[in-house]
Design an enzyme around this catalytic site. Structure first.
Site, PDB file in Angstrom:
ATOM      1  N   LYS A   5     102.339  57.875  42.733  1.00  0.00           N
ATOM      2  CA  LYS A   5     101.028  58.219  43.267  1.00  0.00           C
ATOM      3  C   LYS A   5     100.593  57.110  44.215  1.00  0.00           C
ATOM      4  O   LYS A   5     100.382  55.967  43.796  1.00  0.00           O
ATOM      5  CB  LYS A   5     100.009  58.383  42.143  1.00  0.00           C
TER       6      LYS A   5
ATOM      7  N   ARG B 183      87.280  63.148  46.547  1.00  0.00           N
ATOM      8  CA  ARG B 183      86.186  62.285  46.088  1.00  0.00           C
ATOM      9  C   ARG B 183      84.881  63.082  46.001  1.00  0.00           C
ATOM     10  O   ARG B 183      84.079  62.883  45.099  1.00  0.00           O
ATOM     11  CB  ARG B 183      86.037  61.091  47.021  1.00  0.00           C
TER      12      ARG B 183
ATOM     13  N   ARG C 186      91.841  51.620  45.308  1.00  0.00           N
ATOM     14  CA  ARG C 186      92.683  51.589  44.115  1.00  0.00           C
ATOM     15  C   ARG C 186      94.056  50.985  44.405  1.00  0.00           C
ATOM     16  O   ARG C 186      95.042  51.302  43.733  1.00  0.00           O
ATOM     17  CB  ARG C 186      92.827  53.006  43.557  1.00  0.00           C
TER      18      ARG C 186
ATOM     19  N   GLU D 158     109.144  53.892  39.774  1.00  0.00           N
ATOM     20  CA  GLU D 158     108.065  54.343  38.904  1.00  0.00           C
ATOM     21  C   GLU D 158     108.460  55.621  38.162  1.00  0.00           C
ATOM     22  O   GLU D 158     108.200  55.762  36.960  1.00  0.00           O
ATOM     23  CB  GLU D 158     106.794  54.597  39.722  1.00  0.00           C
TER      24      GLU D 158
ATOM     25  N   LYS E  44     102.780  62.219  44.675  1.00  0.00           N
ATOM     26  CA  LYS E  44     101.465  62.556  45.230  1.00  0.00           C
ATOM     27  C   LYS E  44     101.042  61.481  46.224  1.00  0.00           C
ATOM     28  O   LYS E  44     101.134  60.296  45.890  1.00  0.00           O
ATOM     29  CB  LYS E  44     100.447  62.644  44.082  1.00  0.00           C
TER      30      LYS E  44
ATOM     31  N   TYR F 286      95.806  73.924  46.217  1.00  0.00           N
ATOM     32  CA  TYR F 286      94.536  74.636  46.133  1.00  0.00           C
ATOM     33  C   TYR F 286      94.653  76.068  46.643  1.00  0.00           C
ATOM     34  O   TYR F 286      93.729  76.864  46.473  1.00  0.00           O
ATOM     35  CB  TYR F 286      93.465  73.861  46.900  1.00  0.00           C
TER      36      TYR F 286
END
Length: 324
Positions: free
Chosen positions: A197, A207, A218, A234, A249, A314
């Protein structure tokens, strides 16, 4: 005249022939619909930065989940937007917290027809907007966060989530959550790790969708966009810790990472077509600059071609309708 001996165009001459020899295909069952549910609303609220996407009420969430199931979509991923936040994101762990209440409602409504999944992260629930709790210096405390993730995992499993989406990018999160689940008898609750990510600019519309309280960024826990090998590392680490599924992502800007992970993984590999990817296509189409439906389909085919076994998008319900 000299003509070419190899004529690759032969297999492109008609729609039926192109369909017959297609190397990559989409299927509704490989699509997962992310959905947002907001506490304290009786009607769904539209999002300005994501045309067509809503912050749902519980009732509208049920209806949208039914529509997705009827279209043949493989799963729904739920995100909660609470009325009250605090430093520890305590609403995430309460049985009466909005995400857990919504999970129970959706699982009761469509849990036999579609895979009900939940986002396991604190960013929607903290008053500072970070994915974990903060230490005295204002930095995210990895190990203290894992303690809360364990509680959150159990709350989501009890509510009926079949797949927990660990999206916080804390070191050791998969092992910690797996141990907590198994310790309480939730051996069949699966873990989908947001393994690679990246700290991306393409999360902007999201957001708004979760009413994020974040200031700053972040980058201390999400991956640097320039790091390809680290994304694979990862994913492998998460698989070793017990992840049932791993995720890359965003999707379109990280197809190389997705291909690397898909080539190395012995568990399913998913990708998330994030809010910014959605909104860019919708905005360009609204201006008449691109063919909306073709661009949506092409973007999803590209993600699938790179190695995704399933895609969070989506457009899941809409595209499933096209495919059927």
């Amino acid at each position: 005249m000299t003509f070419p001996e190899t004529r690759l165009r032969r297999l492109r001459t008609t729609p039926a022939l192109r369909r017959l020899v297609a190397e990559t295909r989409l299927h509704p069952a490989e699509l997962v619909l992310p959905m947002f549910v907001r506490e304290g609303v009786s009607e769904p609220l539209p999002l300005g930065s994501m045309p067509g996407i809503l912050q749902h009420s519980i009732d509208s969430l049920r209806r949208a989940a039914n529509e997705a199931a009827e279209a043949g979509v493989g799963g729904v991923m739920l995100f909660g937007v609470p009325e009250v936040r605090d430093a520890n994101g305590s609403a995430a762990c309460r049985a009466d917290g909005i995400l857990n209440v919504a999970t129970e409602a959706v699982a009761a409504e469509v849990g036999d027809a579609i895979v009900v999944q939940t986002d396991l992260c604190l960013d929607e629930f903290t008053d500072h907007g970070h994915c974990g709790v903060l230490d005295a210096n204002g930095a995210v405390d990895n190990d203290a966060t894992l303690v809360i993730y364990r509680e959150m995992a159990l709350a989501q499993a009890r509510a009926g989530s079949q797949v927990l989406g660990l999206s916080g990018m804390m070191d050791g999160q998969v092992a910690a959550v797996r141990e907590a689940l198994d310790g309480e008898g939730f051996h069949d609750t699966a873990i989908m790790a947001y393994s690679a990510k990246y700290a991306s600019a393409f999360y902007g519309p999201f957001r708004e969708a979760v009413d994020s309280q974040l200031t700053g960024d972040r980058r201390s826990y999400q991956l640097d966009p320039g790091n390809r090998r680290e994304g694979l590392r990862e994913a492998i680490t998460d698989i070793e810790e017990g992840a049932d599924i791993v995720m890359v992502k965003p999707a379109m800007s990280y197809l190389d990472v997705l291909a690397d992970v898909a080539a190395a993984s012995d568990v399913p590999v998913w990708a998330y077509q994030v809010s910014g990817e959605y909104s860019m296509i919708e905005a360009a189409a609204a201006h008449g600059w691109i063919d909306r439906n073709r661009a949506i389909h092409e973007s999803l085919v590209g993600i699938k071609r790179a190695g995704a076994d399933a895609i969070l998008t989506y457009w899941a319900t809409e595209v499933a309708g096209w495919l059927k």
